[in-house]
Design a protein around this motif. Structure first.
Motif, PDB file in Angstrom:
ATOM      1  N   THR A  55       0.824  -1.207   0.000  1.00 53.01           N
ATOM      2  CA  THR A  55       0.000   0.000   0.000  1.00 53.01           C
ATOM      3  C   THR A  55       0.858   1.258   0.000  1.00 53.01           C
ATOM      4  O   THR A  55       0.598   2.206  -0.747  1.00 53.01           O
ATOM      5  N   LEU A  59       1.143   3.752  -3.201  1.00 53.17           N
ATOM      6  CA  LEU A  59       0.848   5.182  -3.088  1.00 53.17           C
ATOM      7  C   LEU A  59       1.991   6.008  -3.659  1.00 53.17           C
ATOM      8  O   LEU A  59       1.766   6.971  -4.397  1.00 53.17           O
ATOM      9  N   TRP A  62       1.884   5.711  -7.706  1.00 53.76           N
ATOM     10  CA  TRP A  62       0.977   6.566  -8.467  1.00 53.76           C
ATOM     11  C   TRP A  62       1.159   8.036  -8.139  1.00 53.76           C
ATOM     12  O   TRP A  62       0.831   8.894  -8.957  1.00 53.76           O
ATOM     13  N   ALA A  63       1.737   8.362  -6.987  1.00 56.04           N
ATOM     14  CA  ALA A  63       2.034   9.763  -6.695  1.00 56.04           C
ATOM     15  C   ALA A  63       3.171  10.282  -7.582  1.00 56.04           C
ATOM     16  O   ALA A  63       3.158  11.436  -8.016  1.00 56.04           O
ATOM     17  N   ALA A  66       1.429  10.787 -10.984  1.00 53.62           N
ATOM     18  CA  ALA A  66       0.443  11.878 -10.953  1.00 53.62           C
ATOM     19  C   ALA A  66       1.110  13.231 -10.765  1.00 53.62           C
ATOM     20  O   ALA A  66       0.572  14.248 -11.205  1.00 53.62           O
ATOM     21  N   MET A  80      -1.279   4.538 -14.833  1.00 45.95           N
ATOM     22  CA  MET A  80      -1.974   5.233 -13.739  1.00 45.95           C
ATOM     23  C   MET A  80      -3.214   4.447 -13.300  1.00 45.95           C
ATOM     24  O   MET A  80      -3.490   4.324 -12.103  1.00 45.95           O
ATOM     25  N   ALA A  83      -2.045   1.437 -11.265  1.00 42.93           N
ATOM     26  CA  ALA A  83      -1.489   1.850  -9.974  1.00 42.93           C
ATOM     27  C   ALA A  83      -2.587   2.241  -8.987  1.00 42.93           C
ATOM     28  O   ALA A  83      -2.599   1.767  -7.845  1.00 42.93           O
ATOM     29  N   VAL A  84      -3.524   3.069  -9.417  1.00 42.02           N
ATOM     30  CA  VAL A  84      -4.565   3.545  -8.506  1.00 42.02           C
ATOM     31  C   VAL A  84      -5.562   2.436  -8.176  1.00 42.02           C
ATOM     32  O   VAL A  84      -5.951   2.251  -7.016  1.00 42.02           O
ATOM     33  N   THR A  85      -5.974   1.671  -9.188  1.00 37.65           N
ATOM     34  CA  THR A  85      -6.952   0.606  -8.955  1.00 37.65           C
ATOM     35  C   THR A  85      -6.420  -0.444  -7.994  1.00 37.65           C
ATOM     36  O   THR A  85      -7.112  -0.832  -7.041  1.00 37.65           O
ATOM     37  N   TRP A  87      -4.005  -0.108  -5.847  1.00 35.22           N
ATOM     38  CA  TRP A  87      -3.790   0.502  -4.533  1.00 35.22           C
ATOM     39  C   TRP A  87      -5.099   0.513  -3.743  1.00 35.22           C
ATOM     40  O   TRP A  87      -5.132   0.142  -2.561  1.00 35.22           O
ATOM     41  N   ILE A  88      -6.191   0.901  -4.386  1.00 37.55           N
ATOM     42  CA  ILE A  88      -7.496   0.921  -3.719  1.00 37.55           C
ATOM     43  C   ILE A  88      -7.930  -0.498  -3.347  1.00 37.55           C
ATOM     44  O   ILE A  88      -8.388  -0.749  -2.222  1.00 37.55           O
TER      45      ILE A  88
END
Length: 158
Positions: A55, A59, A62-63, A66, A80, A83-85, A87-88
């Motif tokens: 996690t 983060l 994707w940071a 982004a 992206m 990475a975000v999917t 991570w969530i």
């Protein structure tokens, strides 16, 4: 022993709880029936520590993307998204395991579910890594070239 039955109280509810069940606006009855139990032995386990590390590095991954101008290259939309999917989903899976949901939903094969999630996540991270590594040279002359280079290495940490 003869006076024992006279000391027994058979009342099972208080007047306050009946008024809340008869149309009152209080949700006390619902709140008392839902119990959340955190599995503290899971927090100290190796899978939990690996999920926390995933996690945190997710983060960061994707940071890094982004924080740069990734819209110049359409391939970074996929990176992206992955990475975000993931991570969530990792955060949600961690909370599910932390709150002992597998003990309450025994009909779900949780070991197989977690294994399938990790297999699919590995494949998606591999495609994101290949996409990121193949297109990082597009940004060679820009200031955030290092962001994309560092983000290309992150999926390998999984």
């Amino acid at each position: 022993m003869a006076d024992f039955p006279s000391k027994v109280v058979t009342e099972t509810s208080s007047p306050h709880s009946q008024s809340s069940h008869q149309g009152g606006s209080s949700l006390r009855g619902l709140a008392t029936s839902v119990t959340t139990r955190m599995d503290m032995s899971f927090v100290r386990s190796i899978p939990a520590m690996l999920m926390v590390a995933e996690t945190v590095t997710g983060l960061l991954h994707w940071a890094l993307i982004a924080g740069a101008n990734y819209m110049d290259e359409p391939a970074y939309g996929w990176v992206m998204f992955v990475a975000v999917t993931l991570w969530i989903l990792t955060t949600i899976l961690f909370l599910i395991l932390l709150l002992s949901v597998p003990q309450r939903l025994a009909v779900v094969p949780w070991a197989m579910t977690v294994m399938m999630y990790n297999g699919v996540a590995t494949l998606l991270y591999l495609t994101a890594f290949l996409t990121n590594a193949a297109t990082v040279n597009v940004f060679k002359d820009q200031n955030f070239y290092g962001h994309f280079g560092a983000a290309a290495v992150r999926p390998l940490i999984r």
